[in-house]
Design a protein around this motif. Sequence first.
Motif: not given
Lengths: 419, 120
Positions: A257-258, A250-252, A138-141, A119-122
């Motif tokens: 994180l596994p 803003l993209l994060l 988040t960038a992946g979202t 997962r991405e760190r939010p």
Amino acid sequence: MERHDLVIIGGGPAGLAAAASARRAGIQDILILEREARLGGILNQCIHNGFGLHTFKEELTGPEYSARFIEEVEREHIPYKLNTIVTDVDASRRVSFVNREDGAVTVEAGAIVLAMGCRERPRGALSIPGYRPAGVYTAGTAQKLMNITGFKIGKECVILGSGDIGLIMARRLTLEGAKVKAVAELLPYSGGLKRNIVQCLDDYGIPLLLSHTVTEIHGKERVTGVTISEVDENRRPIPGTETYYSCDTLLLSCGLLPENELSLGAGVPLSRITGGPEVDDSLETGIPGIFACGNVLHVHDLVDFVSEEAGRAGLHAAAFIKGEERKNGSVAAIKTAGGVRYTVPQTVDTVNMEDKVTVRFRVANEYRNKALCLYYDGKPIRRIKKNVLRPGEMEELTLLKSSFRDGPVSEILIALEDQ
Amino acid sequence: MSVTELTCIRCPMGCALTVTVDGDNITVTGNTCPRGAEYGKNEVTNPKRTVTSSVPVEGGEIAMVSVKTKDEIPKGKIFDVMREIHAVRVKAPVSIGDVIIPDAAGTGVSIIATKNIAAK
């Protein structure tokens, strides 16, 4: 209770490669459990190219790469369930899942392969001050919304984090007509591949601000801008360096994180450094018959290595199912030093290992002109010159079974030293 | 004579290349494979890129199909190609390799689908 020889949790690149490998090794009764509506995992949204150079000697986009593995699963009639969430795994290898057709089900597994990805760190975990306006993703979202659903994300963007997802999205947004004003990176170096700095930032004149971070998000209903500050060597913002960038998005891209909630629930011991299960050279976790591979084990840069790793996990899970348990082995712990942050696997059975075992690792910092050194119980075995090493680029070292013929080894040390 | 330092983008290794142009003579050092030498030469004479994007799908099980330029196109034409990609829609079903635009922005390179999408 329903039983399956092999249950694979996750139908992304890791799960698919593990399934294909287990089937090739003779396991018929396999069940892949996937929470999305399609197989393919994260590759479905990775529409850029650069995949498959090692596996297929071709440069493919993410969906093309996963299509090859999905085709094999379909051709081999390997069973899978979509839109299915696994809710629990226990140490007796019982897997509970939920979907509309079957309801809530628990099955017994001869072996399990964990392939849940990461997962991405939010934003919440980054504690960036401000209200909660729309336009923070988040960038992946953002990638999923753009590439799968076709949503427009924003017109003027700032990206925090120069890992590969942030870089890829900088280019993606620019190609879609948005203005990417800057990519801010907390560390003094980028975590992404050098090729992505070139083809995602340099190609489009997007500035990369190293040793900078976002210290405030402005806007109440929608983002109106961000404040970017320089940081010192302790990564603390330097007062007086605040610069305001107007933007609506803003993209994060601040870390992957596994995703190991299920592993924790089963009591699988995790590594605090990788966030994934500790495994031996057969990719078996601390619970017999539970194996792990792909991003749930440690976050990868190249899907080719995921497929290779998952293929091995499938092979060893198959051996476990067939009752070919490892006997009379000799386990050596792999230790690290000199800036080697971690290795996967963490232990090696030097008697039962395959002829060649690939040990993958990452370094803690950018290093130049180092030597990668291998020691068995203090005895130097190998020394390889490494001119450049980066945290963002996973490295590997091959251990040869023949090198252990002189007798048992209790500690293998992988260390960086000056050349 | 000119000397340019580049990062090769042919594969994730990102080798540091030095490209020396002396009249018609171009030499590349620092590459660890032949594709890198070719990249270095092209980058100083006629830089090219692969472009990837997505196109709306009508009647498909998902809303967007990912696409790519079948071959690399000149770097200067990237936004012309994107303009043409933004103007199209496709109808499901779509298969990997289907030609979406035969000749994008006069480059002679086609835009092809990179995802299989069944009709709803």
